[in-house]
Design an enzyme around this catalytic site. Structure first.
Site, PDB file in Angstrom:
ATOM      1  N   ASP A   1     -11.544   2.111   3.849  1.00 37.00           N
ATOM      2  CA  ASP A   1     -11.820   0.895   3.699  1.00 37.00           C
ATOM      3  C   ASP A   1     -13.107   0.568   3.579  1.00 37.00           C
ATOM      4  OD1 ASP A   1      -9.765  -1.169   4.117  1.00 37.00           O
ATOM      5  OD2 ASP A   1      -9.322  -0.782   6.075  1.00 37.00           O
TER       6      ASP A   1
ATOM      7  N   GLN B   1      -5.419  -1.958   9.924  1.00 35.26           N
ATOM      8  CA  GLN B   1      -5.174  -2.953   9.275  1.00 35.26           C
ATOM      9  C   GLN B   1      -5.723  -4.161  10.063  1.00 35.26           C
ATOM     10  OE1 GLN B   1      -3.642  -3.142   6.111  1.00 35.26           O
ATOM     11  NE2 GLN B   1      -3.693  -5.332   6.025  1.00 35.26           N
TER      12      GLN B   1
ATOM     13  N   LYS C   1       0.726  -1.341  -0.017  1.00 34.83           N
ATOM     14  CA  LYS C   1       0.126  -0.112   0.075  1.00 34.83           C
ATOM     15  C   LYS C   1       0.927   1.098   0.086  1.00 34.83           C
ATOM     16  CE  LYS C   1      -3.917  -2.474   2.156  1.00 34.83           C
ATOM     17  NZ  LYS C   1      -4.697  -2.801   3.369  1.00 34.83           N
TER      18      LYS C   1
END
Ligand code: GUN
Length: 284
Positions: free
Chosen positions: A117, A92, A48
């Protein structure tokens, strides 16, 4: 005839390139919160960060100890919500230890406008209305839709079988396929006689995390196979589909690695740009 290979690599580069001028103009900033040191998470986070660097997007990693308490994580989330220079942030997953059970309470604290997200109830709920309200969709399902669309694979009227019921892939991809008028069958680890359903699939999406779950006897000829699984077997990365055998019957199939994975990253960054645009619109 060998199946068509659905590579996410080229498409993800195309998406990233299209974001570059917007990033230059809007200067969004992504923050990644990592709790603990899970090696797979560290690898995903590196990808990422590299993608952000490749398009000039600001990206910061906030590393917290595995022993971080629920209270401290809530405080961290609230601080990120209040920081005007944070466009979007992600926690995460998976979270270590007891924090894992607290995910719903933690996600409830995330500002939906910064939820790149797409995991909050607000953004997931909006997806239920129609595809027009998929403003910040979860990145992996968004990547799957991009992959199908770029390959010219028709969704409307087709039988799409989703194997997996996670909140981040299985449930949202089923919703997104339904929004596009597929006939959706949702299977999961408790489904009895799985093959009975997978054999009906024109489009088969597998996101379970079990190597070789889908074998050649479980699919019909010409099926489009999207393998979201990422498993390590004898040091090699494999998906949930027995690739060599299922390839003999599939019309199109994603490789693992190099299929959906790169698109997840590209769609996350696209969400960060969208979040910035929506934040500007909200203020004007
Ligand atoms: N872990 C595996 N996939 C994801 C994802 O898309 N977002 C986050 N935050 N964690 C993940």
């Amino acid at each position: 005839m060998p199946p068509r290979l659905l590579s996410g690599k080229d498409l993800s580069e195309k998406i990233l390139a299209s974001l570059k001028p917007k990033v230059k103009k809007l200067d969004p900033r992504l923050v990644i919160v990592q709790v603990g040191d899970e090696p797979a998470s560290t690898t995903y986070i590196r990808k990422k960060k590299e993608a952000c660097e490749s398009i000039g997007m600001r990206c910061d990693l906030m590393k917290l100890k595995a022993s971080t308490s629920f209270k401290v994580l809530i405080k961290t989330i609230r601080a990120l919500n209040d920081d005007a220079d944070v466009t979007g942030y992600i926690i995460q997953l998976p979270l270590p230890g007891a924090l894992h059970e607290n995910e719903p309470q933690l996600f409830r604290e995330i500002d939906p406008y910064k939820d790149v997200d797409g995991f909050t109830a607000y953004n997931l709920g909006k997806m239920f209305i129609s595809s027009e309200f998929e403003h910040l969709p979860p990145a992996t399902p968004a990547g799957i839709i991009e992959l199908l669309s770029d390959a010219g694979i028709k969704i409307e009227g087709k039988c799409a079988v989703v194997v997996g019921q996670s909140n981040i892939v299985g449930k949202p991809i089923a919703t997104m396929l339904l929004n596009r008028n597929a006939t959706v069958i949702q299977c999961h680890k408790f489904t009895e006689n799985l093959a009975q359903y997978t054999k009906q699939a024109d489009i088969l999406i597998v996101a379970v995390g079990k190597p070789n779950l889908i074998t050649s006897e479980m699919v019909k000829k010409g099926v489009v196979v999207i393998d979201v699984g990422i498993n390590t077997v004898k040091g090699k990365i494999v998906g949930d589909v027995d690739y060599d055998e299922v390839s003999k019957f599939a019309g199109a199939i994603t490789p693992v690695p190099g299929g959906v994975g790169p698109l997840t990253v590209a769609c996350l960054l696209r969400n960060c740009v969208r979040a910035k645009e929506r934040q500007i619109d909200r203020k004007s």
